[in-house]
Design a protein around this motif. Structure first.
Motif, PDB file in Angstrom:
ATOM      1  N   ARG A  41       1.051  -1.222   0.149  1.00 16.69           N
ATOM      2  CA  ARG A  41       0.025   0.430  -0.118  1.00 16.69           C
ATOM      3  C   ARG A  41       0.711   1.015  -0.021  1.00 16.69           C
ATOM      4  O   ARG A  41       0.346   2.089   0.022  1.00 16.69           O
ATOM      5  CB  ARG A  41      -1.082  -0.012   1.806  1.00 16.69           C
ATOM      6  N   ILE A  42       2.131   1.321  -0.051  1.00 19.04           N
ATOM      7  CA  ILE A  42       3.331   2.646   0.555  1.00 19.04           C
ATOM      8  C   ILE A  42       3.184   2.554  -1.061  1.00 19.04           C
ATOM      9  O   ILE A  42       4.012   3.811  -1.624  1.00 19.04           O
ATOM     10  CB  ILE A  42       4.200   1.952   1.105  1.00 19.04           C
ATOM     11  N   GLY A  43       2.987   1.998  -2.329  1.00 24.43           N
ATOM     12  CA  GLY A  43       3.223   1.794  -3.595  1.00 24.43           C
ATOM     13  C   GLY A  43       2.854   3.246  -3.852  1.00 24.43           C
ATOM     14  O   GLY A  43       3.736   4.142  -4.838  1.00 24.43           O
ATOM     15  N   VAL A  44       1.922   3.400  -4.465  1.00 22.69           N
ATOM     16  CA  VAL A  44       1.081   4.448  -5.200  1.00 22.69           C
ATOM     17  C   VAL A  44       1.320   5.988  -4.147  1.00 22.69           C
ATOM     18  O   VAL A  44       1.982   7.062  -4.926  1.00 22.69           O
ATOM     19  CB  VAL A  44      -0.125   4.519  -5.338  1.00 22.69           C
ATOM     20  N   PRO A  45       1.058   6.116  -3.010  1.00 20.81           N
ATOM     21  CA  PRO A  45       1.804   6.896  -1.929  1.00 20.81           C
ATOM     22  C   PRO A  45       2.999   7.718  -2.158  1.00 20.81           C
ATOM     23  O   PRO A  45       3.476   8.762  -3.256  1.00 20.81           O
ATOM     24  CB  PRO A  45       1.446   6.633  -0.868  1.00 20.81           C
ATOM     25  N   LEU A  46       4.429   6.358  -2.461  1.00 23.01           N
ATOM     26  CA  LEU A  46       5.305   6.654  -3.289  1.00 23.01           C
ATOM     27  C   LEU A  46       5.356   7.166  -4.259  1.00 23.01           C
ATOM     28  O   LEU A  46       6.121   8.289  -4.655  1.00 23.01           O
ATOM     29  CB  LEU A  46       6.327   5.585  -2.977  1.00 23.01           C
ATOM     30  N   PHE A  47       4.572   6.256  -4.933  1.00 25.81           N
ATOM     31  CA  PHE A  47       4.521   7.445  -7.306  1.00 25.81           C
ATOM     32  C   PHE A  47       3.652   7.901  -7.200  1.00 25.81           C
ATOM     33  O   PHE A  47       4.677   9.624  -7.896  1.00 25.81           O
ATOM     34  CB  PHE A  47       3.506   6.431  -8.003  1.00 25.81           C
ATOM     35  N   PHE A  48       3.201   8.916  -6.059  1.00 28.26           N
ATOM     36  CA  PHE A  48       2.349  10.066  -6.691  1.00 28.26           C
ATOM     37  C   PHE A  48       4.008  11.414  -5.322  1.00 28.26           C
ATOM     38  O   PHE A  48       3.823  12.132  -5.942  1.00 28.26           O
ATOM     39  CB  PHE A  48       1.788  10.589  -5.498  1.00 28.26           C
ATOM     40  N   ILE A  49       4.395  11.391  -4.490  1.00 26.49           N
ATOM     41  CA  ILE A  49       5.550  11.597  -3.927  1.00 26.49           C
ATOM     42  C   ILE A  49       6.915  12.301  -5.538  1.00 26.49           C
ATOM     43  O   ILE A  49       7.075  13.173  -5.266  1.00 26.49           O
ATOM     44  CB  ILE A  49       5.674  11.317  -2.536  1.00 26.49           C
ATOM     45  N   ILE A  50       7.592  11.391  -5.724  1.00 29.22           N
ATOM     46  CA  ILE A  50       8.532  10.716  -6.486  1.00 29.22           C
ATOM     47  C   ILE A  50       7.680  12.065  -8.067  1.00 29.22           C
ATOM     48  O   ILE A  50       8.746  12.496  -8.500  1.00 29.22           O
ATOM     49  CB  ILE A  50       8.658   9.414  -7.187  1.00 29.22           C
ATOM     50  N   SER A  51       7.131  11.676  -8.452  1.00 29.79           N
ATOM     51  CA  SER A  51       6.027  12.517  -9.577  1.00 29.79           C
ATOM     52  C   SER A  51       5.817  13.808  -9.601  1.00 29.79           C
ATOM     53  O   SER A  51       6.237  14.490  -9.759  1.00 29.79           O
ATOM     54  CB  SER A  51       4.655  11.906  -9.758  1.00 29.79           C
ATOM     55  N   GLY A  52       5.699  13.745  -7.675  1.00 29.30           N
ATOM     56  CA  GLY A  52       5.245  15.680  -7.713  1.00 29.30           C
ATOM     57  C   GLY A  52       7.198  15.891  -7.059  1.00 29.30           C
ATOM     58  O   GLY A  52       6.951  17.361  -8.161  1.00 29.30           O
ATOM     59  N   PHE A  53       7.887  15.725  -7.181  1.00 29.97           N
ATOM     60  CA  PHE A  53       9.635  15.921  -7.069  1.00 29.97           C
ATOM     61  C   PHE A  53       9.849  16.121  -8.698  1.00 29.97           C
ATOM     62  O   PHE A  53      10.782  17.097  -8.382  1.00 29.97           O
ATOM     63  CB  PHE A  53      10.205  14.384  -5.255  1.00 29.97           C
ATOM     64  N   LEU A  54       9.590  15.122  -9.245  1.00 28.74           N
ATOM     65  CA  LEU A  54      10.370  14.929 -10.843  1.00 28.74           C
ATOM     66  C   LEU A  54       9.713  16.471 -11.602  1.00 28.74           C
ATOM     67  O   LEU A  54      10.416  17.034 -12.255  1.00 28.74           O
ATOM     68  CB  LEU A  54      10.335  13.912 -10.683  1.00 28.74           C
TER      69      LEU A  54
END
Length: 382
Positions: free
Chosen positions: A61-74
């Motif tokens: 369940r940490i996958g999609v939230p972390l994908f969003f974090i990475i996407s926001g950062f990039l």
């Protein structure tokens, strides 16, 4: 290894294991294996459900939230959004990397769903019919639930609840497109409020079940939007204020140990009212723990980035849910797996996502070699 190299490698490495987690979310035998309306595996011992819940309902369940974090950062990485041309350039790029793959994969899923009308497959699915209208076509791409799409009674390619496109994992891509459109507002608010935007959105996300009513799909979608806004803004904050997200997260070096304890508590309290909040604390700590752990492993040369696996992640993410459930049902039936045998069911639980990923990976490699332009369109040039 420089800090920038560690940042790049950490993000690249995380893509594949996080995608594997998403596949396990969509083959969660803790809920039983449903075939023709009958659920198998619900009478197994507690340790079986503990393992399945720990993997599919906690770690993954940490996958999609972390994908969003990475996407926001990039999205904001080393870019000055005071210049409107940057925003236009970003939207143009996101058309190629998000919109085109989103449309193509949903079209592929629509075509795949039509298998329920074929003579060799129709016996395995409930009766279905096609209804074409403008709103149904839109719903198929944005809200394909409760028979709102063009195929009425189609085999499920989504989750039980929520506002999903017909290729359900792509709700994440849909929300990323929304974030791209809203990026000037997010940028301005972060510049004005700094971390307070992240804190407020985090508060709304954490208490969303209280703050956001759940009577209909409008409110359910609002919850999905809040999830995207919070985690995307969290990642964007570090980028806008020129902070290395890996170094920032590594300040919490004990996060992996703390996360394991929370994950166990999360798994043991499934079904209790308090679990929602334990689960969300686990997600907050888990995204930090994943970055801390992977960056340390990379820095110590204990793991290395596999470019093929990293680049194939989006392809696997978009394709897997078309057949992961069918593969599970097929193997269960062909191999005559006893539903009340926890060892056999656990073997099935690990085998199906593994086979699904291998099939997706093989198709990706074939497309990349023999139809690179098609592969590029489907993956947004990743």
């Amino acid at each position: 290894m420089t800090n920038d190299e560690l940042l790049s490698k950490t993000i690249s490495y995380l893509r594949f294991p996080l995608t594997v987690g998403v596949v396990f979310i969509h083959f969660n035998l803790a809920r039983g294996l449903e075939i023709h309306g009958v659920k198998y595996g619900l009478d197994n011992p507690e340790w079986y459900f503990f393992i399945a819940n720990l993997i599919s309902e906690v770690f993954s369940r940490i996958g999609v939230p972390l994908f969003f974090i990475i996407s926001g950062f990039l999205f904001f990485y080393k870019k000055d959004f005071e210049n409107s041309d940057i925003y236009k350039q970003k939207l143009k790029i996101r058309t190629r990397t998000l919109l085109i793959p989103f449309v193509l994969w949903n079209i592929i899923t629509i075509i795949w769903a039509f298998k329920c009308f074929l003579p060799g497959f129709s016996a395995f699915y409930r009766p279905a019919e096609v209804q074409l209208s403008f709103i149904r076509i839109i719903n198929t791409f944005l809200c394909n639930v409760d028979n709102r799409g063009i195929i009425i009674g189609a085999p499920s390619t989504g989750l039980a609840e929520g506002v999903y496109p017909i290729d359900s994992p792509l709700w994440y891509v849909r929300e990323l497109m929304v974030m791209a459109v809203l990026s000037p507002i997010i940028y301005w608010l972060l510049k004005k409020t700094k971390q307070w935007l992240v804190i407020v959105m985090g508060f709304v996300w954490f208490f969303s079940s209280v703050i956001l009513p759940r009577e209909n799909y409008v409110y359910i979608y609002t919850g999905m939007l809040v999830t995207a806004l919070f985690f995307f803004s969290w990642g964007a904050f570090y980028s806008i204020f020129r902070e290395n997200i890996v170094l920032s997260f590594r300040k919490y070096r004990y996060a992996p140990v703390i996360y394991i304890l929370i994950a166990i508590a999360d798994t043991l309290t499934k079904g209790l009212e308090c679990n929602e909040y334990i689960d969300k604390v686990g997600i907050l700590v888990g995204v930090v723990a994943a970055v801390v752990l992977v960056s340390h492993l990379l820095e110590s040369n204990k793991v290395k980035v596999n470019t093929n696996l990293a680049n194939s992640s989006f392809f696997i993410f978009a394709l897997h849910n078309l057949f992961v459930g069918s593969m599970g049902n097929l193997l269960f039936t062909i191999l005559h797996i006893p539903g009340n045998n926890p060892y056999a069911m656990l073997a099935l639980y690990f085998a199906v996502p593994t086979l699904t990923i291998l099939v997706c990976l093989a198709l990706y490699m074939l497309l990349k070699r023999y139809a690179p332009k098609v592969c590029s369109l489907l993956t947004g040039g990743r």
